[in-house]
Design an enzyme around this catalytic site. Structure first.
Site, PDB file in Angstrom:
ATOM      1  N   SER A  75       1.039  -1.371   0.061  1.00 46.06           N
ATOM      2  CA  SER A  75       0.013  -0.046   0.044  1.00 46.06           C
ATOM      3  C   SER A  75       0.805   1.261  -0.028  1.00 46.06           C
ATOM      4  O   SER A  75      -0.031   2.553  -0.911  1.00 46.06           O
ATOM      5  CB  SER A  75      -1.247   0.024   1.432  1.00 46.06           C
ATOM      6  OG  SER A  75      -1.906  -1.435   1.069  1.00 46.06           O
ATOM      7  N   ASN A 156      -5.785  -9.412  -8.029  1.00 44.80           N
ATOM      8  CA  ASN A 156      -6.503 -10.109  -6.773  1.00 44.80           C
ATOM      9  C   ASN A 156      -7.255 -11.041  -5.933  1.00 44.80           C
ATOM     10  O   ASN A 156      -7.764 -11.453  -5.725  1.00 44.80           O
ATOM     11  CB  ASN A 156      -5.841  -8.822  -5.278  1.00 44.80           C
ATOM     12  CG  ASN A 156      -6.263  -7.701  -5.568  1.00 44.80           C
ATOM     13  OD1 ASN A 156      -6.730  -6.942  -6.212  1.00 44.80           O
ATOM     14  ND2 ASN A 156      -7.300  -7.586  -4.168  1.00 44.80           N
ATOM     15  N   SER A 204       5.290  -6.492  -1.798  1.00 48.43           N
ATOM     16  CA  SER A 204       4.970  -6.756  -0.804  1.00 48.43           C
ATOM     17  C   SER A 204       5.599  -8.140   0.319  1.00 48.43           C
ATOM     18  O   SER A 204       5.625  -9.053  -1.092  1.00 48.43           O
ATOM     19  CB  SER A 204       3.118  -6.795  -0.382  1.00 48.43           C
ATOM     20  OG  SER A 204       3.044  -7.534   0.856  1.00 48.43           O
ATOM     21  N   HIS A 206       4.373  -9.774   2.611  1.00 49.27           N
ATOM     22  CA  HIS A 206       3.621 -11.018   3.181  1.00 49.27           C
ATOM     23  C   HIS A 206       2.762 -11.342   2.854  1.00 49.27           C
ATOM     24  O   HIS A 206       2.356 -12.360   2.785  1.00 49.27           O
ATOM     25  CB  HIS A 206       2.744 -10.033   4.323  1.00 49.27           C
ATOM     26  CG  HIS A 206       1.898  -8.971   4.128  1.00 49.27           C
ATOM     27  ND1 HIS A 206       0.466 -10.008   4.169  1.00 49.27           N
ATOM     28  CD2 HIS A 206       2.172  -8.024   2.989  1.00 49.27           C
ATOM     29  CE1 HIS A 206      -0.333  -9.260   3.263  1.00 49.27           C
ATOM     30  NE2 HIS A 206       0.570  -8.377   2.924  1.00 49.27           N
ATOM     31  N   THR A 242      14.199   4.762  10.628  1.00 48.82           N
ATOM     32  CA  THR A 242      15.094   3.863  10.686  1.00 48.82           C
ATOM     33  C   THR A 242      14.802   2.386   9.793  1.00 48.82           C
ATOM     34  O   THR A 242      13.999   1.803  10.733  1.00 48.82           O
ATOM     35  CB  THR A 242      15.445   3.501  12.222  1.00 48.82           C
ATOM     36  OG1 THR A 242      16.277   4.791  13.171  1.00 48.82           O
ATOM     37  CG2 THR A 242      16.581   2.063  12.216  1.00 48.82           C
ATOM     38  N   CYS A 332     -10.080  -7.067   1.992  1.00 45.97           N
ATOM     39  CA  CYS A 332     -10.491  -5.240   2.253  1.00 45.97           C
ATOM     40  C   CYS A 332     -12.202  -4.825   2.450  1.00 45.97           C
ATOM     41  O   CYS A 332     -11.857  -4.707   3.200  1.00 45.97           O
ATOM     42  CB  CYS A 332      -9.754  -4.386   1.219  1.00 45.97           C
ATOM     43  SG  CYS A 332      -7.993  -4.915   1.003  1.00 45.97           S
TER      44      CYS A 332
HETATM   45  C1  LIG Z   1      -2.111  -6.883  -0.565  1.00 48.46           C
HETATM   46  C2  LIG Z   1      -2.266  -6.333  -1.373  1.00 48.46           C
HETATM   47  C3  LIG Z   1      -1.803  -5.142  -1.486  1.00 48.46           C
HETATM   48  C4  LIG Z   1      -1.614  -4.137  -0.224  1.00 48.46           C
HETATM   49  O1  LIG Z   1      -0.015  -4.774   0.177  1.00 48.46           O
HETATM   50  P1  LIG Z   1      -0.086  -4.406   1.547  1.00 48.46           P
HETATM   51  O2  LIG Z   1       1.555  -5.320   1.953  1.00 48.46           O
HETATM   52  O3  LIG Z   1      -0.916  -5.315   2.487  1.00 48.46           O
HETATM   53  O4  LIG Z   1      -0.227  -2.508   1.627  1.00 48.46           O
HETATM   54  C5  LIG Z   1      -1.555  -4.255  -2.388  1.00 48.46           C
HETATM   55  N1  LIG Z   1      -2.126  -4.454  -3.910  1.00 48.46           N
HETATM   56  C6  LIG Z   1      -2.504  -5.767  -4.100  1.00 48.46           C
HETATM   57  C7  LIG Z   1      -2.735  -6.267  -5.327  1.00 48.46           C
HETATM   58  C8  LIG Z   1      -2.731  -6.073  -3.093  1.00 48.46           C
HETATM   59  O5  LIG Z   1      -3.093  -7.531  -3.278  1.00 48.46           O
END
Ligand SMILES: *Cc1c(COP(=O)(O)O)cnc(C)c1O
Length: 396
Positions: A75, A156, A204, A206, A242, A332
Site C-alpha cells: 500500500s 487479487n 509486498s 507478506h 530507521t 479489504c
Molecule cells: C495485498 C495487496 C496490496 C497491499 O499490500 P500491503 O503490503 O498489505 O499493504 C496491494 N495490492 C494488491 C494487489 C494486494 O493484493
C-alpha cells in the site's frame, strides 16, 4: 465437526512466514540489532544485511539492487508512486492526468480518488469479462497531459494476469511512465522488469511468505521519484526512518526462496487450484467460475467461484466452523456488503457477486486439504440452498 482440521485457502490475503525466513530474521531482533546508519561494526553488519536483502529482492524481478527501495508494504509503495509522481509532474507543468483500471486494489483506487479531489484527472479503464485491460483502450485514453499509467500486474480477486509488456509499450510510445502494482505477481509469475518495460513496481513481503509491514518499490534507474517520507538519509534519501531491519532481512529471504521455487510453486499451486475447480464443478450444481478461462493467464493459486442462490458471507462463516478460511471477493471489503468493484467491473450482477467466494491455494496446501474443503463445501452449500428455498416458498 468431529475433526479439528484447519485449512487455509486465503493465500492472496496473506501467507504464513516460512520457517527458513523466520530463522533468518531472528538474530536481527537480538544480537544483530545495530542501526544500519551507525559506523561501528554491528551497524555496518546491519547495513550489509540490508544490502544483501536488496540483492535478493532485485534478483526476483530482474532489477539492479540500486533500483529497489524498501517500504512499509504494498500500500505504501502504491501511495508513494501515485502521489509523488503526480505532485512532481504537476509542479513541472507536465500535466495532471493519470490512467488506471477499474479493478485495481484499493491502495491504488483510493489514492486516485484522493488525487481527483486535489485537482487531478483520472481515467479508469474498463476491463473485459475476464478482467483484462486492453492496450487499445489504453492508447485511446492517453492525452497530452497524461503523466502516469498504473495498471496492476495480477488482480487479487479473480487472478487475471494483465498484458503488462504491451501496456507498458503503449505508455512508452507516448513518453509516459508506467507503474504496476505487482503485489500478487511477484513469486507467482516470472517477472523481468527491464524486459517488460516496467518503470515503477510495487511489491509486498507478506504475500510471498515473508513478514507483514514490509515491501518495496522498484524504480527504474534514471527515473527521479521524489521522497515520500522526509527525514534521515535511509533508502538513498527517499524513504526516511530507521529501517525495519528484521523485516527487510525476512523479505529478502522470502524473495530468494520465491526465486528458487518459482517453477515448482506455480506447478504445485495450479495443479491444486485446477483440482479444486474440477471437484467443485463435478460435485456442486449451479456454480460459475469467474475470471480468465485460460489458466496460463491466471494467478496459479486463484479460484473465484459463484454459488448461485446463496450468500458468500454465509458460506464463509459455515466453512469457518469447519476450520476452513476463504474470502468473499476481497479481504479489504469483507466487512462491508458493498458488491466487489472487481466483480461488478467484469459484468456480474449483484446477486451473483453476493454468492461468490475466492479460494487461493499456496505452498502449504495439500490435495487432502482440497478434498476436505470440497466435501464440507458440498454440505454447506446444500444446507444454505435448502434454507433459501424454504424461505422462498414461505415468502420470507
Ligand atoms: C495485498 C495487496 C496490496 C497491499 O499490500 P500491503 O503490503 O498489505 O499493504 C496491494 N495490492 C494488491 C494487489 C494486494 O493484493
Amino acid at each position: 465437526m468431529s475433526d479439528n482440521r484447519r485449512v487455509y485457502l486465503d493465500y492472496s490475503a496473506t501467507t504464513p512466514v516460512k520457517k527458513e525466513v523466520l530463522d533468518t530474521m531472528i538474530p536481527y531482533f537480538t544480537e544483530n540489532f545495530g542501526n544500519p546508519s551507525s559506523l561501528y561494526t554491528i551497524g555496518l553488519e546491519s547495513k550489509a544485511a540490508i544490502d544483501h536483502a536488496r540483492e535478493q529482492v532485485a534478483g526476483l524481478i530482474g532489477a539492479k539492487p540500486s533500483e529497489v527501495y524498501f517500504t512499509g508494504g504494498g500500500s505504501e509503495s502504491d501511495n508513494w508512486v501515485l502521489e509523488s509522481i503526480a505532485n512532481d509532474m504537476k509542479a513541472k507543468g507536465k500535466g495532471k492526468h493519470i490512467i488506471t483500471s477499474r479493478i485495481e486494489h484499493h491502495a491504488v483506487l483510493y489514492t486516485c480518488q484522493f488525487l481527483e479531489k486535489n485537482g487531478y484527472d483520472v481515467t479508469y479503464l474498463d476491463v473485459d469479462e475476464e478482467g483484462f485491460v486492453s492496450p487499445e483502450d489504453l492508447e485511446k485514453a492517453i492525452r497530452d497531459d497524461t503523466i502516469l499509467v498504473s495498471i496492476m500486474f495480477i488482480n487479487n480477486e479473480i487472478g487475471t494476469i494483465e498484458p503488462i509488456k504491451e501496456l507498458a509499450e503503449v505508455a512508452h510510445r507516448h513518453n509516459i511512465l508506467f507503474h504496476t502494482d505487482a503485489v500478487q505477481a511477484i513469486g507467482n509469475t516470472a517477472i523481468d522488469v527491464h524486459e517488460m518495460g516496467i518503470d515503477l513496481m510495487s511489491m509486498s513481503s507478506h504475500k510471498i511468505y515473508g513478514p507483514k509491514g514490509e515491501g518495496a518499490l522498484y524504480c527504474r534507474r534514471g527515473i527521479r521519484i521524489p521522497s515520500f517520507i522526509h527525514g534521515g538519509a535511509q533508502e538513498n534519501g527517499k524513504r526516511a526512518g530507521t529501517e525495519n531491519l528484521a523485516g527487510i532481512v525476512g523479505f529478502g529471504k522470502a524473495a530468494e526462496l520465491a526465486t528458487q521455487n518459482l517453477e515448482h510453486h506455480i506447478q504445485h499451486c495450479s495443479e491444486l487450484r485446477n483440482y479444486l475447480i474440477e471437484r467443485v464443478i463435478a460435485t456442486i450444481p449451479d456454480v460459475v467460475v469467474n475470471g480468465p478461462k485460460d489458466m496460463s493467464r491466471r494467478h496459479p493459486g486463484n479460484a473465484n467461484i459463484t454459488f448461485k442462490y446463496i450468500e458468500g458471507e454465509s458460506i464463509l462463516l459455515l466453512l469457518d466452523s469447519f476450520g476452513i478460511a476463504v474470502s468473499t471477493g476481497s479481504a479489504c471489503s469483507s466487512k462491508s456488503l458493498e458488491p466487489s468493484h472487481v466483480l461488478s467491473s467484469i459484468g456480474l450482477s449483484d446477486d451473483i457477486i453476493h454468492g461468490t467466494i475466492r479460494f487461493t491455494v499456496g505452498d502449504m496446501t495439500t490435495k487432502e486439504d482440497i478434498d476436505y474443503v470440497v466435501e464440507k463445501l458440498g454440505i454447506v452449500v446444500a444446507r444454505l440452498r435448502e434454507i433459501s428455498s424454504v424461505s422462498a416458498e414461505k415468502g420470507w
